[in-house]
Enzyme design. Structure first.
Site, short mmCIF file in Angstrom:
data_model
loop_
_atom_site.label_atom_id
_atom_site.label_comp_id
_atom_site.label_asym_id
_atom_site.label_seq_id
_atom_site.Cartn_x
_atom_site.Cartn_y
_atom_site.Cartn_z
CB CYS A 69 41.28 34.59 50.78
SG CYS A 69 39.74 33.69 51.08
N GLY A 70 39.11 37.34 50.42
CA GLY A 70 38.31 38.33 51.15
C GLY A 70 37.58 37.72 52.34
CG HIS A 165 38.36 38.33 40.87
ND1 HIS A 165 37.49 37.41 41.38
CD2 HIS A 165 39.29 38.57 41.83
CE1 HIS A 165 37.85 37.11 42.61
NE2 HIS A 165 38.93 37.79 42.92
CD GLU A 214 36.35 31.24 45.71
OE1 GLU A 214 37.55 31.03 45.99
OE2 GLU A 214 35.51 31.59 46.54
CB CYS A 223 34.05 34.57 45.73
SG CYS A 223 35.75 34.99 45.28
N GLY A 226 35.75 38.22 44.89
CA GLY A 226 34.86 38.21 43.73
C GLY A 226 33.78 39.27 43.86
#
Ligand SMILES: N[C@H](CCC[C@H](N)C(=O)O)C(=O)O
Length: 284
Positions: A69-70, A165, A214, A223, A226
């Site tokens: 998770c960025g 992704h 998401e 995101c 993303g």
């Protein structure tokens, strides 16, 4: 907490053992009416490897645990610093299968080395069998014809930032059918572990707009992985040059990627905000 509007509950699993929380309990905590409400929940724990300072685990609003998770990684840093759990800078945090390096900047922005994008089908995972005009993924981007209405003709990139992704270029993100088509792509049969569906609009070679439906959470205001995936896809497609400013509905992220050097994919560097909204205690 939130990172460009992507919001999180961050739990301290250092001073208490929260490893027994069930999927249903994660869902209940993330519920926006009956719980606290969040896109994802982050559980901060002691590191299990010598090359990391902490470990953190990521749970989507649907209760499913995921690999990366960025925006969450930046909020993890803010939490650790706010709670006085460490004053190291940079910090190294263990997630799923890798260790991230996170630097806090004096202006409050957090810079994350997100690691290299992954293109190998089996590691995404992505099962291309039977899809028309399948190219060897490592060398070219996919043009996956989607059997959806003609709003878009193909996906431009399928890759992993630790999490899967599928990214496509659209002429106008604001009119893209993210809410209608996103769930279909999320559950597309070619993705055995489902996928995050990104929609990018090129503003210029160093600037895009992005929306992401998401996996396990629906459309979020931003995101992080993303944004990384969209920039990598755009650079590989020859549409973008690093660094790229990514405008999301919740704020801006800066993504830099130096591409593939001597056949080796380089790290993606993401920089963005991390904000504490409130803190408290809850019964689980
Ligand atoms: N929904 C994602 C996890 C959260 C990623 C996103 N919030 C980010 O900032 O990267 C997945 O299922 O892979």
């Amino acid at each position: 907490m939130h990172g460009a509007g992507n919001d999180f509950i961050v739990l301290n699993g250092i001073d208490q053992d929260l490893s027994g929380i069930t999927r249903e309990q994660w869902q209940a905590l993330a519920h926006r009416q009956f719980g606290i409400g969040a896109d994802q929940i982050l559980l901060v724990e002691k590191a299990t490897r010598p090359d990391a300072d902490f470990r953190y685990r990521i749970f989507n609003a649907d209760g499913g645990e995921v690999e990366q998770c960025g925006n969450g990684s930046r909020c993890f840093v803010r939490f650790v610093l706010d709670q006085g759990l460490s004053n190291k800078n940079p910090l190294r945090v263990e997630v799923a299968h890798t260790v991230l390096t996170l630097k806090s900047h004096p202006d409050g922005q957090v810079e994350v080395d997100m690691g290299a994008p992954i293109f190998e089908h089996s590691h995404i995972p992505f099962n291309a069998t039977g899809l028309a005009s399948v190219q060897e993924f490592q060398e070219t981007l996919y043009a996956l014809p989607l059997n959806y209405p003609a709003t878009h003709d193909s996906l431009v990139g399928v890759l992993s930032m630790g999490n899967p992704h599928a990214v496509q270029v659209v002429g106008d993100v604001d009119s893209a059918p993210v809410l209608e088509e996103g769930p279909e792509i999320e559950g597309f049969a070619a993705f055995p572990k489902k996928v995050n569906a990104g929609y990018l609009q090129v503003i210029n070679r160093n600037e895009i707009k992005l929306r992401v439906f998401e996996r396990g959470a629906g459309e979020t205001l931003a995101c992080g992985t993303g944004a990384c995936a969209a920039v990598v896809s755009g650079i590989r497609r020859g549409l973008l040059d690093s660094p790229v400013k990514v405008h999301t509905r919740g704020g801006d992220l800066q993504i830099a990627w130096s591409g593939i050097v001597d056949g080796v994919a380089q790290s993606v560097i993401m920089t963005g905000p991390a904000v504490t909204v409130f803190e408290g205690e809850t019964e689980i």
